[in-house]
Design an enzyme around this catalytic site. Structure first.
Site, mmCIF file in Angstrom:
data_model
loop_
_atom_site.group_PDB
_atom_site.id
_atom_site.type_symbol
_atom_site.label_atom_id
_atom_site.label_comp_id
_atom_site.label_asym_id
_atom_site.label_seq_id
_atom_site.Cartn_x
_atom_site.Cartn_y
_atom_site.Cartn_z
ATOM 1 N N ASP A 92 0.860 -1.183 0.000
ATOM 2 C CA ASP A 92 0.000 0.000 0.000
ATOM 3 C C ASP A 92 0.895 1.232 0.000
ATOM 4 O O ASP A 92 1.761 1.370 0.869
ATOM 5 C CB ASP A 92 -0.883 0.027 1.252
ATOM 6 C CG ASP A 92 -1.940 -1.072 1.249
ATOM 7 O OD1 ASP A 92 -2.021 -1.808 0.253
ATOM 8 O OD2 ASP A 92 -2.671 -1.185 2.245
ATOM 9 N N ASP B 51 -15.828 -3.893 -0.840
ATOM 10 C CA ASP B 51 -15.417 -3.555 0.521
ATOM 11 C C ASP B 51 -16.667 -3.523 1.387
ATOM 12 O O ASP B 51 -17.530 -2.662 1.211
ATOM 13 C CB ASP B 51 -14.703 -2.205 0.540
ATOM 14 C CG ASP B 51 -13.438 -2.222 -0.313
ATOM 15 O OD1 ASP B 51 -12.896 -3.317 -0.531
ATOM 16 O OD2 ASP B 51 -12.995 -1.154 -0.755
#
Length: 243
Positions: free
Chosen positions: A9, A128
């Site tokens: 990330d 998500d």
């Protein structure tokens, strides 16, 4: 066999991990390129590379991500801020194996359908999920907005021919709290497309548990914080899912 995708990330060119996807909860782990090359060296066949600045709508690490993809010999799944023709073209131009659409799939169904139609298995959609009062709700834009009911959106994406889903339990991500096996199984049972698990992996036993779902359509697992926090090494993880 379950495919493992170590996560890198990226915020401002650096590899970080967030807790429950919240901006400001970063722990930094050095340069993104070094992190990705390290996972490749340790035996990864896939890297899950995320532009968090783009996901939060506060900038982009586009040039750096292209450089990282170019220097890796393994396949890359690229994610974060891919929500229009320009960002999709730039992501695909890096040479990555596939891209993940997130917010875009929730906010712009027509565009998402076109992206799926034009690029087929080079496009996956990130789901998500947050469970609120027993309902599975989708979260958009860095997990700060409601994206509708999981099952309704999944049905739409199925009609559009989505080739792969990346399923994250938002409450688990970055917490080392264990994966949501029920959610993964439920999504996998409702689609013939492969599902990739994301969020909550904290131990080799968690990976072994996800691996039991491969027969139901769970193809891979994204592993982030557990690797960076030293809960296990990537070679140990690869060996565990090969058992």
């Amino acid at each position: 066999m379950l495919i493992l995708l170590p996560a890198v990330d990226v915020v401002d060119g650096r590899a970080v991990r967030l807790v429950q996807g919240k901006a400001g909860s970063e722990t930094e782990y050095g340069s993104a390129l070094d992190a990705a090359l390290g996972w490749q060296r340790d035996g990864a066949e896939w890297i899950h590379l995320v532009d968090l600045d783009a996901a939060f709508g506060r900038g982009s690490n586009r040039e750096l991500l292209a450089e990282v993809v170019g220097k890796l010999d393994v396949q890359v799944e690229l994610s974060g801020g891919i929500r229009d023709d320009d960002s999709l073209a730039a992501a695909l131009a890096t040479g990555c194996a596939r891209v993940n659409l997130g917010t875009a799939a929730l906010e712009n169904p027509q565009w998402c359908a076109r992206a799926i139609g034009e690029h087929g298995d080079k496009v996956a959609v990130g789901l998500d999920v947050q469970t609120i009062d027993g309902q599975h709700r989708l979260r958009g834009r860095g997990w700060e907005t409601d994206g509708g009911d999981l099952w309704e959106v999944l049905e739409r994406l199925e009609r559009q021919g989505c080739s792969r889903y990346v399923v994250t339990d938002v409450t688990k991500d970055g917490t080392l709290g264990g994966p949501n096996l029920d959610l993964l199984g439920a999504v996998a049972d409702r689609t013939d497309a492969p599902v990739i698990a994301s969020g909550g992996v904290s131990s080799l036993d968690d990976l072994r548990a996800i691996a039991t779902l491969t027969g139901r359509g769970v193809e891979g697992a994204i592993v982030g914080k557990a690797l960076y926090a030293g809960r296990f090494t990537l070679p140990q993880a690869l060996a565990a899912v090969a058992e």
